[in-house]
Design an enzyme around this catalytic site. Sequence first.
Site, PDB file in Angstrom:
ATOM      1  N   LYS A 103       3.403 -25.339   5.505  1.00 29.16           N
ATOM      2  CA  LYS A 103       3.671 -24.670   4.224  1.00 29.16           C
ATOM      3  C   LYS A 103       3.597 -25.721   3.124  1.00 29.16           C
ATOM      4  CE  LYS A 103       4.848 -20.501   2.817  1.00 29.16           C
ATOM      5  NZ  LYS A 103       4.327 -19.265   3.406  1.00 29.16           N
ATOM      6  N   GLY A 217       8.179  -0.832  -3.277  1.00 26.96           N
ATOM      7  CA  GLY A 217       7.239  -1.877  -3.684  1.00 26.96           C
ATOM      8  C   GLY A 217       5.837  -1.309  -3.693  1.00 26.96           C
ATOM      9  N   GLY A 219       3.049  -2.988  -4.980  1.00 25.72           N
ATOM     10  CA  GLY A 219       2.145  -4.072  -5.354  1.00 25.72           C
ATOM     11  C   GLY A 219       1.042  -4.168  -4.321  1.00 25.72           C
ATOM     12  N   ASN A 220       0.612  -5.393  -4.024  1.00 27.84           N
ATOM     13  CA  ASN A 220      -0.498  -5.573  -3.098  1.00 27.84           C
ATOM     14  C   ASN A 220      -0.204  -4.935  -1.732  1.00 27.84           C
ATOM     15  OD1 ASN A 220      -1.893  -7.160  -0.872  1.00 27.84           O
ATOM     16  ND2 ASN A 220      -3.084  -7.727  -2.648  1.00 27.84           N
ATOM     17  N   ALA A 221       0.866  -5.393  -1.086  1.00 29.19           N
ATOM     18  CA  ALA A 221       1.149  -4.915   0.272  1.00 29.19           C
ATOM     19  C   ALA A 221       1.506  -3.420   0.273  1.00 29.19           C
ATOM     20  CB  ALA A 221       2.275  -5.748   0.880  1.00 29.19           C
ATOM     21  N   GLY A 222       2.412  -3.006  -0.602  1.00 28.94           N
ATOM     22  CA  GLY A 222       2.913  -1.624  -0.594  1.00 28.94           C
ATOM     23  C   GLY A 222       1.873  -0.589  -0.984  1.00 28.94           C
TER      24      GLY A 222
HETATM   25  P1  NAD Z   1       3.358  -7.874  -5.425  1.00 29.42           P
HETATM   26  O1  NAD Z   1       3.939  -8.738  -6.490  1.00 29.42           O
HETATM   27  O2  NAD Z   1       1.919  -7.488  -5.493  1.00 29.42           O
HETATM   28  O3  NAD Z   1       4.201  -6.514  -5.324  1.00 29.42           O
HETATM   29  C1  NAD Z   1       5.592  -6.441  -5.337  1.00 29.42           C
HETATM   30  C2  NAD Z   1       5.979  -5.034  -5.767  1.00 29.42           C
HETATM   31  O4  NAD Z   1       7.386  -4.891  -5.654  1.00 29.42           O
HETATM   32  C3  NAD Z   1       5.628  -4.694  -7.226  1.00 29.42           C
HETATM   33  O5  NAD Z   1       5.131  -3.376  -7.273  1.00 29.42           O
HETATM   34  C4  NAD Z   1       6.986  -4.745  -7.935  1.00 29.42           C
HETATM   35  O6  NAD Z   1       7.041  -3.898  -9.071  1.00 29.42           O
HETATM   36  C5  NAD Z   1       7.875  -4.229  -6.823  1.00 29.42           C
HETATM   37  N1  NAD Z   1       9.281  -4.508  -7.018  1.00 29.42           N
HETATM   38  C6  NAD Z   1       9.895  -5.596  -7.528  1.00 29.42           C
HETATM   39  N2  NAD Z   1      11.221  -5.409  -7.585  1.00 29.42           N
HETATM   40  C7  NAD Z   1      11.458  -4.183  -7.056  1.00 29.42           C
HETATM   41  C8  NAD Z   1      12.627  -3.420  -6.819  1.00 29.42           C
HETATM   42  N3  NAD Z   1      13.824  -3.876  -7.139  1.00 29.42           N
HETATM   43  N4  NAD Z   1      12.480  -2.207  -6.267  1.00 29.42           N
HETATM   44  C9  NAD Z   1      11.271  -1.711  -5.952  1.00 29.42           C
HETATM   45  N5  NAD Z   1      10.136  -2.384  -6.156  1.00 29.42           N
HETATM   46  C10 NAD Z   1      10.232  -3.601  -6.712  1.00 29.42           C
HETATM   47  O7  NAD Z   1       3.663  -8.625  -4.048  1.00 29.42           O
HETATM   48  P2  NAD Z   1       2.997  -8.388  -2.619  1.00 29.42           P
HETATM   49  O8  NAD Z   1       1.894  -9.348  -2.439  1.00 29.42           O
HETATM   50  O9  NAD Z   1       2.760  -6.946  -2.389  1.00 29.42           O
HETATM   51  O10 NAD Z   1       4.181  -8.905  -1.682  1.00 29.42           O
HETATM   52  C11 NAD Z   1       5.345  -8.127  -1.467  1.00 29.42           C
HETATM   53  C12 NAD Z   1       6.140  -8.750  -0.343  1.00 29.42           C
HETATM   54  O11 NAD Z   1       5.320  -8.825   0.829  1.00 29.42           O
HETATM   55  C13 NAD Z   1       6.612 -10.181  -0.564  1.00 29.42           C
HETATM   56  O12 NAD Z   1       7.839 -10.372   0.114  1.00 29.42           O
HETATM   57  C14 NAD Z   1       5.553 -11.011   0.082  1.00 29.42           C
HETATM   58  O13 NAD Z   1       6.047 -12.293   0.459  1.00 29.42           O
HETATM   59  C15 NAD Z   1       5.263 -10.147   1.292  1.00 29.42           C
HETATM   60  N6  NAD Z   1       3.977 -10.450   1.878  1.00 29.42           N
HETATM   61  C16 NAD Z   1       2.833 -10.152   1.217  1.00 29.42           C
HETATM   62  C17 NAD Z   1       1.634 -10.483   1.788  1.00 29.42           C
HETATM   63  C18 NAD Z   1       0.328 -10.136   1.113  1.00 29.42           C
HETATM   64  O14 NAD Z   1      -0.703 -10.348   1.733  1.00 29.42           O
HETATM   65  N7  NAD Z   1       0.339  -9.600  -0.095  1.00 29.42           N
HETATM   66  C19 NAD Z   1       1.596 -11.132   3.053  1.00 29.42           C
HETATM   67  C20 NAD Z   1       2.789 -11.401   3.722  1.00 29.42           C
HETATM   68  C21 NAD Z   1       3.982 -11.054   3.110  1.00 29.42           C
END
Ligand code: NAD
Length: 429
Positions: A103, A217, A219-222
Amino acid sequence: MGTPFDYFQQNFGLAADCLGLEAATRKKLMEPENIFKKEIEFKTDSGETKTVSAYRVQNNSARGPYKGGIRFHPEANEAEVKTLAALMSLKCAVVNIPLGGGKGGVEVNPKNLSQTELERVARSYMRALAENNIVGPEKDIPAPDVYTNPQTMAWMLDEYEKVVGHKAPGVITGKPIALGGSLGRSYATAQGGFFVLRDYLKDQGKKLSETTVAVQGFGNAGSYFASIASDAGMKVVAVSDSSGGVFCNGDQCEVPKLKEYKEDSGSLRGNFCQGDSCDVDKMKKAEVEMISNEELLALEVDVLVLAALDGAVDERNANEVKAKTILELANGPVTPEGDEILERNGVAVIPDILANAGGVTVSYFEWVQNRSGDVWTEAHVNQRLETVMHNAYKDLKAIKEEKVTSWRVAALVLGIERLITAMKLRGWL
Ligand code: NAD
């Protein structure tokens, strides 16, 4: 309140207890093989020279070259990066890809930097890693993490190649497709989580078309998860972002519409409400209701997907969860105290170390493609991902049944056992 790395340390302790590991072995697994630390310099747009702390921690290479993201964060620090590197060794072992764990972190606030300043930080960091022979396609392969992205990886690749004097696309993953990135990488985390959930529901005798889902959530993952689940026939009934949640009071949400809401107004709720004032007619027409994030967590659904924040479910709200299954796409969204309550209430938590490992798995595929010179189709990437996730789920289920423990402890036990096997074969233990 702890942090994801506090949670990981506690959970690691549970798994180590389950295996009856000696203190020396526990230490060997958590302690890194190498720590690279340097004060790196970059020029600001006004010509000033700034110095920031940068780290690369290499936890364990018994199973292969180190692999793990680089975060740009004002609070990046050595202790955190060390724990996250150990987590990566275990995550790669759980999905059985031939990589170890690492990391990296740079202690900067990217929100205070321009694009050109970010580029200079990225190049300065990679120059330090390359000149000190820390990274390399056979040695340590970084990737994006918090506040770094494909563009950051592109700058770093370019800088690495300048230092070594030849092309080396396999030195870093999560690159733009045009520079050797893999198809399917952008949604791999969600896709991998979906494959695992589908296997789990099949074991429960539950049909996808009869399964309701709420996603915290968007964002990307959700948001990718919501699309994939819905396309596969699951009923996504509510999603939320930091502005609040949207509950679809028809049969289920139309995920493309949710994406439009977010694109049109920047947030899910913003499309219908300004402050506390909501357009009731518009909501009625769209068949949606606004709900709070707490309400979303407490919905009567089959599956709750946590894809936002760490610590989202803890001792204060775990009793409110009515879903029988939680899928952790975020890192550390359920605290150890939350876990205890959920376990008592019969809620199965499919843990982050497995559920979000699709991202690192497709990163691994990117590295394989770069080293062989091949370019896989998107269908091939997803087919291989499905196999990796399916096998990991199957192996984990066997351990869970053997040890009679939670999915989380079983996953850590699986990872630890695989690491120990490799270390013993090398004579390191
Ligand atoms: P992102 O920033 O694209 O999305 C995060 C989402 O969460 C946003 O829609 C934001 O508005 C929402 N959010 C923030 N606070 C909130 C709350 N209190 N209630 C509800 N929603 C809320 O991030 P991401 O890339 O989707 O990552 C999300 C999580 O997944 C992180 O913990 C990240 O470490 C983990 N993760 C992501 C990936 C990836 O490939 N994107 C890989 C492994 C782990």
